[in-house]
Enzyme design. Sequence first.
Site, PDB file in Angstrom:
ATOM      1  N   TYR A 282      96.485 -29.854  52.878  1.00 34.57           N
ATOM      2  CA  TYR A 282      97.410 -30.302  53.920  1.00 34.57           C
ATOM      3  C   TYR A 282      98.775 -30.715  53.395  1.00 34.57           C
ATOM      4  O   TYR A 282      99.668 -31.051  54.173  1.00 34.57           O
ATOM      5  CB  TYR A 282      96.791 -31.497  54.664  1.00 34.57           C
ATOM      6  CG  TYR A 282      95.454 -31.200  55.298  1.00 34.57           C
ATOM      7  CD1 TYR A 282      95.368 -30.432  56.453  1.00 34.57           C
ATOM      8  CD2 TYR A 282      94.281 -31.688  54.738  1.00 34.57           C
ATOM      9  CE1 TYR A 282      94.140 -30.157  57.036  1.00 34.57           C
ATOM     10  CE2 TYR A 282      93.045 -31.414  55.310  1.00 34.57           C
ATOM     11  CZ  TYR A 282      92.990 -30.655  56.463  1.00 34.57           C
ATOM     12  OH  TYR A 282      91.761 -30.369  57.035  1.00 34.57           O
TER      13      TYR A 282
ATOM     14  N   HIS B 255     102.283 -31.735  59.716  1.00 32.34           N
ATOM     15  CA  HIS B 255     101.634 -33.005  60.057  1.00 32.34           C
ATOM     16  C   HIS B 255     101.778 -34.043  58.942  1.00 32.34           C
ATOM     17  O   HIS B 255     101.530 -35.223  59.170  1.00 32.34           O
ATOM     18  CB  HIS B 255     100.143 -32.745  60.311  1.00 32.34           C
ATOM     19  CG  HIS B 255      99.624 -33.361  61.571  1.00 32.34           C
ATOM     20  ND1 HIS B 255     100.417 -33.846  62.590  1.00 32.34           N
ATOM     21  CD2 HIS B 255      98.343 -33.579  61.984  1.00 32.34           C
ATOM     22  CE1 HIS B 255      99.653 -34.324  63.562  1.00 32.34           C
ATOM     23  NE2 HIS B 255      98.398 -34.183  63.220  1.00 32.34           N
TER      24      HIS B 255
ATOM     25  N   TYR C  44      92.509 -39.571  57.262  1.00 28.80           N
ATOM     26  CA  TYR C  44      92.896 -38.409  58.060  1.00 28.80           C
ATOM     27  C   TYR C  44      93.657 -38.889  59.297  1.00 28.80           C
ATOM     28  O   TYR C  44      93.461 -39.998  59.791  1.00 28.80           O
ATOM     29  CB  TYR C  44      91.714 -37.508  58.427  1.00 28.80           C
ATOM     30  CG  TYR C  44      91.194 -36.754  57.220  1.00 28.80           C
ATOM     31  CD1 TYR C  44      91.754 -35.543  56.835  1.00 28.80           C
ATOM     32  CD2 TYR C  44      90.168 -37.289  56.439  1.00 28.80           C
ATOM     33  CE1 TYR C  44      91.306 -34.864  55.714  1.00 28.80           C
ATOM     34  CE2 TYR C  44      89.711 -36.620  55.309  1.00 28.80           C
ATOM     35  CZ  TYR C  44      90.285 -35.410  54.950  1.00 28.80           C
ATOM     36  OH  TYR C  44      89.848 -34.760  53.835  1.00 28.80           O
TER      37      TYR C  44
ATOM     38  N   ASN D 281      93.809 -38.476  62.542  1.00 28.54           N
ATOM     39  CA  ASN D 281      93.252 -38.957  63.805  1.00 28.54           C
ATOM     40  C   ASN D 281      92.629 -40.344  63.714  1.00 28.54           C
ATOM     41  O   ASN D 281      92.358 -40.968  64.736  1.00 28.54           O
ATOM     42  CB  ASN D 281      92.230 -37.961  64.353  1.00 28.54           C
ATOM     43  CG  ASN D 281      92.878 -36.651  64.755  1.00 28.54           C
ATOM     44  OD1 ASN D 281      94.094 -36.478  64.651  1.00 28.54           O
ATOM     45  ND2 ASN D 281      92.075 -35.713  65.206  1.00 28.54           N
TER      46      ASN D 281
END
Length: 195
Positions: free
Chosen positions: A14, A19, A73, A75
């Site tokens: 990532y 993001h 993470y 969320n």
Amino acid sequence: MKLIVGLGNPGARYEHTKHNIGFRVVDTIYDKMKSQESDWYPTSKRATSVCQSIVFQAVWKDFPVTLAKPMTYMNNSGVAVAALVNRLDVPFTDVLIIYDDIHLDVGVIRIRQKGSDGGQKGMKSIIYHLESNEFPRLRIGIGEPVGELTDYVLSEFTDDEELSIKQSVERAVDAVETFITEGTLTTMNKFNNRQ
């Protein structure tokens, strides 16, 4: 004490995604500390793992600062942020959350004193766990999604977008420094109309 939190997802997969722009701002500040000409002064020799976050202690022009990247993470960012706020006993007005925003054009930055999550799941988690939306945030535009939202935010910037994003990250670092020494309102006045 100011708590500066950049949001993102841990892991190499990532690292360069849209993001992870919050992580990128915190990493840029960390890199600045290594410069002999920087006014950033590290007060710990290395980053540590605290409250499910990678944390680094520093001073910016006599102001103590904690830089953090939650490892929960995106969320579940609120789990780590709430734990840090409680452990460090930081008032919400001294917490700055940095994250990506699909409702702003690529590279645009906006600072707000408070507000809704705007559909950003990391912010939704933070508001839920802090039981408040009254904390400053610095949003960096990544543009309207093309295709599926999840695929879009987990994709990398194009070469053209990257040019704009590099400048935005530098402006975001300047905004963080202003927030630390002069507060949210001054930061809003200085940076919300600059492009």
